[in-house]
Design an enzyme around this catalytic site. Structure first.
Site, PDB file in Angstrom:
ATOM      1  CG  PHE A 148      -6.595  10.681  13.943  1.00 52.09           C
ATOM      2  CD1 PHE A 148      -6.759  12.010  13.584  1.00 52.09           C
ATOM      3  CD2 PHE A 148      -5.480  10.332  14.696  1.00 52.09           C
ATOM      4  CE1 PHE A 148      -5.831  12.978  13.959  1.00 52.09           C
ATOM      5  CE2 PHE A 148      -4.555  11.286  15.071  1.00 52.09           C
ATOM      6  CZ  PHE A 148      -4.724  12.614  14.702  1.00 52.09           C
ATOM      7  CE  LYS A 172      -7.332  -0.510  14.658  1.00 55.37           C
ATOM      8  NZ  LYS A 172      -7.671   0.793  15.377  1.00 55.37           N
ATOM      9  CD  GLU A 175      -9.445   3.595  18.368  1.00 57.16           C
ATOM     10  OE1 GLU A 175      -8.714   3.645  19.383  1.00 57.16           O
ATOM     11  OE2 GLU A 175      -9.055   3.144  17.270  1.00 57.16           O
ATOM     12  NE  ARG A 176      -8.033   9.641  18.566  1.00 52.92           N
ATOM     13  CZ  ARG A 176      -6.877  10.269  18.747  1.00 52.92           C
ATOM     14  NH1 ARG A 176      -6.442  11.105  17.816  1.00 52.92           N
ATOM     15  NH2 ARG A 176      -6.170  10.078  19.827  1.00 52.92           N
ATOM     16  CB  SER A 225       2.780   7.485  16.946  1.00 53.03           C
ATOM     17  OG  SER A 225       2.607   6.278  17.669  1.00 53.03           O
ATOM     18  CB  CYS A 280       2.750  11.726   8.533  1.00 58.01           C
ATOM     19  SG  CYS A 280       2.401  11.141   6.864  1.00 58.01           S
ATOM     20  CD  GLU A 381       4.292  13.339  14.014  1.00 54.99           C
ATOM     21  OE1 GLU A 381       4.110  13.349  12.790  1.00 54.99           O
ATOM     22  OE2 GLU A 381       4.166  12.310  14.712  1.00 54.99           O
TER      23      GLU A 381
END
Length: 496
Positions: A148, A172, A175-176, A225, A280, A381
């Site tokens: 996202f 893919k 979805e956010r 993640s 990240c 994190e």
């Protein structure tokens, strides 16, 4: 309310009974819904991809490059529209969204040189009358699962290079915030890419598992993640797929006593609090060596307090909200744990309130001092605007902190001493290192990737690492008959 569908074969595709809400993080309001796919949608997408692949693999690299040149121009022309889509669903400022698009554009520009990047090797006379040459050939259908926090940049790390190498691609997105990713694919087709070459399936774990388990999928690229990256790596490997899975990070910035403190504090502001810390490559730990900590805190405190927090459509905003209510609650919980564990919370942004945006997912910048390595705010994190200062007595202790951390995405050192910088660059077991640069994201013709628990799989993102990931090498050894045939030979060819 708008329903965002899948994008298959150049058009919206209605598939899947389940939906997920998409929020405006600045207001907390549901602004649309996105369909979540299933195995049936995945199978339909595979069929479309296989058909597109038949002709695409025969398309010359020069033709693919010309499409990529067109694509770069379209992305530049539509930068404002793309940035608006990113900011509305993610929450980051418009300028931040444009910056992430630019870093993706650099990879598209790199892909424009695909004819040169796909060159093989040739050796004449490896044996009497025998030549050997190699070629890079596409894998087939590749999959990208993107996060996202960078719904434009990271897809642009993947499908332009994958398709330039001759592959089909299934994307893919998160979805956010899928709208900007869908826009990327529409523009790619407008640039000349055939419909069905890049398809977009929205979904969650059900779609991811269906993609991994499908025998027609050749490779999986993932950014997210470490927990999910490890799962995708192990599951994909069990289905004999090539995998690059980039995971979590805990990036340190070592500030030496001889560093330019003003330069270091300016660097920390952008690296720790840009994009609300949802990067990240964000610096979340400043390792202050010797007696530099107090000067660093003195320099950075007023700068943090001046950061303008607001919605993306406020031109004065420098930091927007975090992406979701769940993310906000988790960040606040970790901050509370830091206080409970004994760290000094020098700046507390948890109670920030913006008039008209009281339901938004805003949190102001937070600064901790005297953080210890056994605290949750150090070990986890946070993925939010929280900077922890860890004090180290000397350089060796600071380097040890970096080396013992389980993550190895990026780190940096601020110093005026070349010998110290050189030693740090050689000894730090980290994939990307900056010297007096806070966020050392490499340019597109190098590659992006960490070490340790920040990556699973043998290939980094973009650069020649990606070309190697999205192709397989075929080596041909050939000999042409010269008049009289010699008959069968039952030995390996030799130099004689």
């Amino acid at each position: 309310m708008k329903i965002i569908k899948h994008y298959l074969n150049g058009q919206d595709y209605d598939g899947g009974d389940r939906t997920s809400d998409i929020f405006n993080p600045a207001t907390g309001e549901v602004i649309s819904k996105v369909q979540l796919g299933n195995k049936k949608v995945v199978n339909e997408t595979i069929d479309i991809s296989l058909k597109a692949l038949e002709n695409w693999t025969k398309t010359t690299p020069a033709k693919r490059a010309s499409i990529m040149f067109n694509y770069k121009k379209l992305l530049e022309d539509n930068a404002n529209t793309i940035a608006e889509l990113v900011s509305k669903e993610h929450g980051k400022t418009i300028e931040d969204a444009k910056g992430s698009l630019q870093r993706g554009l650099e990879v598209v520009e790199y892909a424009c040189g695909i004819p040169n990047l796909l060159k093989g090797e040739f050796s004449s006379q490896v044996g009497t009358g025998i030549d050997t040459f190699s070629m890079k050939q596409p894998l087939g259908i590749c999959v990208g699962i993107t996060p996202f926090n960078f719904p434009v940049m990271i897809p642009l790390w993947m499908f332009p290079l994958a398709t330039a190498c001759g592959n089909a691609f299934i994307l893919k997105p998160s979805e956010r915030d899928p709208s900007s990713t869908l826009k990327l694919v529409e523009l790619y087709e407008k640039a000349g890419a055939p419909k069905g070459l890049v398809n977009v399936i929205n979904g969650d774990k059900e779609v991811v598992d269906a993609l991994i388990e499908n025998k027609n999928i050749s490779s999986i690229s993932f950014v997210g993640s470490s927990k999910v990256a490890s799962y995708i790596y192990q599951k994909s490997a069990s289905y004999n797929k090539r995998v690059q899975a980039l995971g979590s990070a805990k990036n340190h910035m070592v500030v030496m006593p001889d560093a330019d403190v003003e330069q270091a504090s300016d660097a920390l502001i952008g690296a720790a609090f840009g994009s609300a810390g949802e990067r990240c490559m964000a610096i979340s730990v400043a390792v202050a060596v010797g007696n530099v900590a107090d000067d660093l805190i003195k320099s950075i405190t007023p700068k943090i307090n001046q950061i303008k927090v607001g919605p993306y459509n406020d031109k004065n905003s420098e930091m927007g909200p975090v992406v979701s209510k769940q993310a906000l609650d988790r960040i606040k919980s970790l901050i509370s744990s830091g206080v409970d564990d004994g760290a000094d919370l020098l700046i507390d942004g948890r109670d920030i309130k913006l008039q008209g945006y009281e339901s938004g997912y805003f949190i102001g910048p937070c600064l901790f001092d005297n953080v210890k390595t056994n605290m949750s705010i150090y070990k986890e994190e946070i993925f939010g605007p929280v900077l922890s200062i860890v004090r180290a007595d000397n350089y060796d202790q600071a380097l040890k902190l970096v080396k013992e951390n389980p993550y190895g995405n990026g780190c940096s050192i601020f110093t005026r001493d070349g010998d110290t910088a050189r030693d740090f660059s050689n000894e730090a077991n980290i994939g990307m290192i900056g010297v007096n640069i806070p966020i050392p994201v490499p340019v597109a013709y190098y590659s992006f990737g960490g070490w340790k628990n920040s990556i699973f799989g043998g290939h980094n993102a973009y650069g020649m690492e990606a070309i190697r990931f999205y192709t397989k090498v075929k080596t041909v050894t050939s000999k042409w008959p010269q008049g009289i045939r010699q008959g069968a030979e039952f030995k390996m060819p030799t130099l004689g």
